[in-house]
Scaffold this active site. Structure first.
Site, mmCIF file in Angstrom:
data_model
loop_
_atom_site.group_PDB
_atom_site.id
_atom_site.type_symbol
_atom_site.label_atom_id
_atom_site.label_comp_id
_atom_site.label_asym_id
_atom_site.label_seq_id
_atom_site.Cartn_x
_atom_site.Cartn_y
_atom_site.Cartn_z
ATOM 1 N N GLY A 238 -3.703 -3.994 1.224
ATOM 2 C CA GLY A 238 -2.528 -3.798 0.373
ATOM 3 C C GLY A 238 -2.909 -3.072 -0.900
ATOM 4 O O GLY A 238 -3.917 -2.353 -0.944
ATOM 5 N N SER A 239 -2.120 -3.289 -1.937
ATOM 6 C CA SER A 239 -2.332 -2.545 -3.186
ATOM 7 C C SER A 239 -3.503 -3.125 -3.975
ATOM 8 O O SER A 239 -3.901 -4.284 -3.789
ATOM 9 C CB SER A 239 -1.071 -2.619 -4.038
ATOM 10 O OG SER A 239 -0.858 -3.965 -4.412
ATOM 11 N N GLY A 243 -4.901 -6.972 -4.714
ATOM 12 C CA GLY A 243 -6.319 -7.327 -4.627
ATOM 13 C C GLY A 243 -6.826 -7.992 -5.896
ATOM 14 O O GLY A 243 -7.678 -8.882 -5.848
ATOM 15 N N GLU A 260 -9.132 -4.389 1.426
ATOM 16 C CA GLU A 260 -8.911 -2.974 1.769
ATOM 17 C C GLU A 260 -7.675 -2.555 0.981
ATOM 18 O O GLU A 260 -6.548 -2.805 1.382
ATOM 19 C CB GLU A 260 -8.719 -2.853 3.285
ATOM 20 C CG GLU A 260 -8.974 -1.472 3.817
ATOM 21 C CD GLU A 260 -7.696 -0.707 4.054
ATOM 22 O OE1 GLU A 260 -7.338 0.078 3.166
ATOM 23 O OE2 GLU A 260 -7.073 -0.905 5.103
ATOM 24 N N CYS A 294 -3.066 4.427 3.478
ATOM 25 C CA CYS A 294 -4.013 4.231 2.384
ATOM 26 C C CYS A 294 -5.014 5.383 2.359
ATOM 27 O O CYS A 294 -5.648 5.633 1.339
ATOM 28 C CB CYS A 294 -4.711 2.881 2.501
ATOM 29 S SG CYS A 294 -5.507 2.652 4.066
HETATM 30 C C1 UN1 Z 1 -4.077 2.139 6.275
HETATM 31 O O1 UN1 Z 1 -3.364 3.046 5.853
HETATM 32 O O2 UN1 Z 1 -4.035 0.990 5.757
HETATM 33 O O3 UN1 Z 1 -7.673 6.210 8.901
HETATM 34 C C2 UN1 Z 1 -4.997 2.263 7.434
HETATM 35 C C3 UN1 Z 1 -6.453 6.050 9.051
HETATM 36 C C4 UN1 Z 1 -6.014 4.939 9.983
HETATM 37 C C5 UN1 Z 1 -5.929 3.642 9.261
HETATM 38 C C6 UN1 Z 1 -5.124 3.649 8.000
HETATM 39 N N1 UN1 Z 1 -6.967 4.842 11.060
HETATM 40 O O4 UN1 Z 1 -5.622 6.748 8.507
#
Ligand code: UN1
Length: 506
Positions: A238-239, A243, A260, A294
């Site tokens: 998440g953000s 975290g 993450e 992300c």
């Molecule tokens: C995410 O956006 O939390 O590498 C994960 C990637 C994907 C996973 C993204 N395999 O863009």
């Protein structure tokens, strides 16, 4: 069941996914599809007491699951991969409906689940430790890896199922029960994944109750997991803001954490780059999933000698990319998740313009009515890296800046909080190797001639600095789901002490 077909989703689809939950609970958790902005379901939510019960059930499952041989645990994950293959179409569609992804990206997310399951099945026969030379004669030293305990998995809306599976598949083969708190915005996908998992459980036969559970509802459920000493590991996606709350709370009880969090991922385009390849990679990295990965590319540094070649071509790609309901029109760019995401994007664009940025695109595209938020992706030419460029805005905004000196661009590249993913486009060996070296990218993922997003499951996934430092998925990420014991065995008839210490009691 439901009296009328839901927008873009039918009761039949849900049933095929095995979702048996009542979907029209009065006053329940509303599930809104970003494709139309309409409510597709209203679900019963779990209470804090339910969460406590789930933790107890998982803790009791741990007592027996940890004793099941790992390859047998792998068999359950193998069966799950089989069931996922059968349910791939329906699950992919569910991801599209709840997160707004294109069919190809929805299916791709389910494929990531299948891939990590396959990986975990192999891993279930490779949970190895080292043997280590000892200084004492007649002794052997080794390390043993044991199951860790209950794993709490907190996931975000933008990847409603793959990150759960990266954690769950590894945790299960490592001997750990899992409890999943999905985003409030995407609980149907979670229920569907659980229903498919139950098909695998039924075929497996003798798994303990409480091995895999889902908690649907608000932040208090995540808090129950975070605060419980019975949850050995919290893996949260998440953000960075989230975290900052989760990390210290888990640390305060000496629990383990995989975080993450946000990224502010950049690409660097060097003079020798293959421009056509760079253009296509940047387009997917920055506009794919409507900028809501992300790993989305958010900053781009272009060498001044190729700026006027690449940036006009990028602007054309931005102007012509198809925006719309990807399930109906085949558009490449789907909707933002909600109105708040749209407001956040507009605020960032205004701030960028106030700092002298030239904004191309970014306006709302009225595709599916008032409550759905489709936008033209924005490309913003910035005079320098400042203001919103330094932050992650979860929307399709790419800030483009010129550079002339390679060492300077490396400094700029690393001068942000996020440390998740990065790319360089070059055919110059020195630039490439420098980018991958100790003074190069400071991110958990550093790529050459591909974009920042779309990582494979075989590598460890995660990043440094404000990204949180956790690693999930491939490589040796499994170690976070186990505890390590160092064992020294004396098979001699003497008792020599290490470091030459003498302690003779007679
Ligand atoms: C995410 O956006 O939390 O590498 C994960 C990637 C994907 C996973 C993204 N395999 O863009």
């Amino acid at each position: 069941m439901l009296s009328k077909p839901l927008p873009s989703i039918t009761a039949e689809t849900l049933e095929r996914c095995g979702v048996t939950a009542a979907l029209d609970i009065e006053g329940g958790l509303p599930v809104i599809s970003p494709l139309t902005g309409e409510r597709v379901a209203s679900l019963a939510v779990h209470s804090a007491e339910d969460a406590a019960r789930a933790i107890e059930a998982a803790a009791s499952a741990f007592r027996s699951w940890r004793l099941v041989p790992a390859p047998r645990r792998g068999e359950l994950v193998r069966l799950y991969a089989e069931e996922l293959r059968k349910a791939k179409e329906e699950l992919g569609r569910m991801v599209s409906i709840e997160a707004g992804k294109s069919p190809s990206e929805g299916l791709g997310e389910v494929q990531e689940m299948i891939d990590i399951c396959d990986f975990a099945v192999g891993l279930s026969r490779q949970l190895y430790g080292l043997t280590i030379a000892t200084e004492r004669p007649g002794h052997r030293m080794m390390e043993t890896w044991h199951p860790l305990g209950v794993v709490g998995i907190i996931t975000a809306f933008n990847f409603p199922c793959a990150p759960w599976c990266w954690n769950a598949a590894l945790a299960l083969v490592c001997g750990d029960p899992v409890i999943w708190k999905p985003s409030e915005k995407t609980p149907l996908t979670a229920l569907a994944c659980q229903a498919v998992f139950e098909r695998a459980l039924a075929r497996f036969g003798d798994a303990p109750e409480g091995l895999s559970q889902v908690l649907v509802g608000g932040p208090e459920l995540g808090e129950a997991l975070v605060d419980s000493r019975k949850v050995a590991l919290i893996s949260a996606t998440g953000s960075t803001r989230m975290g900052r709350i989760v990390g210290p709370k888990v640390a305060a009880r000496f629990g383990k954490c995989i975080l993450e969090l946000g990224g502010n991922n950049a690409g660097i385009v060097c003079p020798s780059a293959d421009m056509d390849m760079a253009l296509r990679a940047i387009a997917f990295g920055a506009m794919g999933t409507a900028g809501q990965r992300c790993t989305t590319m958010r900053r781009l540094f272009v060498h001044d000698s190729v700026y006027d070649l690449l940036v006009p071509a990028l602007r054309r790609a931005y102007a012509s990319v198809s925006v719309g309901n990807p399930l109906e029109s085949g558009a490449l760019v789907g909707p933002l998740i909600d109105g708040a995401a749209f407001e956040g994007m507009q605020a960032a664009l205004k701030e960028a313009a106030d700092l002298g940025g030239t904004v191309h695109g970014g306006a709302r595209a009225s595709v599916e009515g008032a409550a759905a938020y489709y936008v033209k992706p924005a490309l913003v030419e910035m005079p320098e890296q400042a203001g919103p460029v330094l932050r992650e805005t979860f929307a399709p905004i790419l800030y483009v800046m010129k550079y002339s000196d390679f060492d300077e661009v490396l400094e700029l590249h690393n001068a942000v909080g996020g440390g998740l993913s990065s790319s360089i486009f070059t055919t110059d060996l020195r630039e490439m190797e420098t980018f991958l070296s100790a003074r190069g990218s400071d991110c958990g993922i550093a790529n050459v001639n591909i974009g920042t997003s779309g990582a494979e499951i075989g590598g460890a996934f995660g990043g440094e600095k404000e990204t949180g430092g956790g690693r999930e998925s491939g490589s040796d990420a499994w170690r976070a789901y186990m505890r390590r014991a160092t064992n020294t065995i004396n098979y001699s008839s003497e008792l020599p002490l290490a470091q030459g210490v003498v302690f003779d009691i007679d």
